[in-house]
Design a protein around this motif. Structure first.
Motif, short mmCIF file in Angstrom:
data_model
loop_
_atom_site.label_atom_id
_atom_site.label_comp_id
_atom_site.label_asym_id
_atom_site.label_seq_id
_atom_site.Cartn_x
_atom_site.Cartn_y
_atom_site.Cartn_z
N GLU A 258 -10.50 -37.63 -27.26
CA GLU A 258 -9.75 -37.39 -28.50
C GLU A 258 -9.88 -35.93 -28.93
O GLU A 258 -8.90 -35.29 -29.30
CB GLU A 258 -10.29 -38.29 -29.62
CG GLU A 258 -10.02 -39.75 -29.40
CD GLU A 258 -10.54 -40.64 -30.53
OE1 GLU A 258 -10.32 -41.84 -30.44
OE2 GLU A 258 -11.16 -40.14 -31.49
N THR B 95 -11.39 -44.07 -35.33
CA THR B 95 -11.07 -44.90 -34.16
C THR B 95 -12.30 -45.62 -33.64
O THR B 95 -12.23 -46.33 -32.64
CB THR B 95 -10.48 -44.04 -33.02
OG1 THR B 95 -11.47 -43.09 -32.61
CG2 THR B 95 -9.23 -43.30 -33.46
N ARG C 1 -7.19 -47.37 -30.16
CA ARG C 1 -7.56 -45.95 -30.28
C ARG C 1 -6.42 -45.05 -29.86
O ARG C 1 -6.13 -44.04 -30.49
CB ARG C 1 -8.77 -45.65 -29.37
CG ARG C 1 -10.09 -45.81 -30.07
CD ARG C 1 -11.16 -44.89 -29.53
NE ARG C 1 -11.30 -44.85 -28.10
CZ ARG C 1 -11.98 -45.74 -27.38
NH1 ARG C 1 -12.54 -46.78 -27.97
NH2 ARG C 1 -12.09 -45.61 -26.08
N THR D 208 -15.19 -37.32 -34.55
CA THR D 208 -15.10 -38.36 -33.52
C THR D 208 -16.29 -38.32 -32.56
O THR D 208 -16.98 -37.31 -32.44
CB THR D 208 -13.78 -38.21 -32.72
OG1 THR D 208 -13.69 -39.27 -31.77
CG2 THR D 208 -13.69 -36.88 -31.98
#
Length: 281
Positions: A208, A173, A181, A203
């Motif tokens: 997230e 993302t 995203r 990430t």
């Protein structure tokens, strides 16, 4: 006994360096397991070794020392590479590097075609996977006309169509805007929840990682922290020492607590914060 999808045993990895004295390990004696169906997030600042570890999970790299097993297959045995990559699919940072065809549905069909799957089954897989990532209505579109988030969802469909048991998202993302995203994260969560597929998410975004079952924090090639999102993110000062943030709402709880408000320090969502503040009334 729960089955292991990934079994990383004392893995060290060193990139070949031109200078003799540069002996720094990118990954330094790392051991962890990932259960089937688990959603694991791996965090770490740039250069920490998190992407290097990810690339070991589908045999793009093999350990300098130690062993990496994917469903009991040793990734350093060349005979296993094809099977390892079928079991562990990978979605990279830039969807443009993963999209190969000029029409969305042809792109999703590319992987299964290379596996020699029967054309009738390929048709079913393509439709099914595009529906799973909410891109079915774009099946006749040209990928280059899609938004970043849509392209990344097509790339995910392309990996899903190969029916892996595990998908590794390597900062998938990072190049997207917030709405892209969100789209991709919803897709990742759906794949994990609805299809019980093992998900490993590398990430930079703490919000997230907060959606995962478990977090591993890598620092200088070693595991610095490990635990549930609630457990890891409530250790705000330790995370900051490692050069990482925590979700904004967790940071707010931390600051409120520091200023004397009697509030829980392991808050992860806005709803939890609202409930805590209402409790104070």
């Amino acid at each position: 006994m729960e089955e292991k999808m990934i079994d990383c045993q004392n893995v060290s990895f060193k990139y070949d360096s031109s200078s003799e004295n540069d002996s720094k390990l990118a990954v330094d004696d790392v051991t962890f397991q990932v259960k089937k169906g688990e959603f694991l997030a791996i965090l770490g600042k740039n250069g920490s070794g998190k992407s290097t570890i990810a690339k070991h999970m589908n045999a793009l790299l093999v350990p300098t020392n130690g062993k990496m097993y994917v469903e009991n297959l040793d990734t350093s045995d060349e005979k296993n590479i094809w099977n390892v990559r079928n079991k562990a699919g990978m979605v990279f940072q830039n969807p443009d590097n993963q999209i190969v065809a000029t029409i969305v549905e042809e792109d999703v069909a590319f992987g299964p075609e290379n596996l020699g799957i029967d054309p009738k089954e390929i048709r079913e897989r393509v439709d099914d996977c595009l529906k799973k990532v909410n891109m079915y209505k774009y099946r006749k579109h040209a990928p280059h006309l899609l938004s970043g988030g849509q392209k990344q969802r097509v790339a995910i469909a392309g990996v899903l169509a190969m029916r892996p048991h595990c998908i590794i998202f390597d900062e998938s993302t990072a190049m997207l805007d917030p709405s892209g995203r969100r789209e991709v994260m919803n897709t990742i969560k759906e794949i994990n929840d609805s299809y019980n597929m093992t998900v490993i998410l590398i990430t930079h975004y703490m919000e997230e990682a907060a959606k995962s079952d478990r977090i591993i924090v890598i620092d200088e090639g070693k595991i610095a922290m490990e635990g549930t999102p609630r457990n890891v993110f409530s250790q705000v000062e330790k995370m900051k020492k490692l050069g990482l943030d925590v979700p904004q709402i967790t940071e707010l709880a931390y600051e409120l607590k520091k200023s004397g408000v009697n509030i829980k320090s392991d808050i992860l969502t806005i709803n939890e914060m609202v409930n805590e503040l209402c409790r104070l009334k």
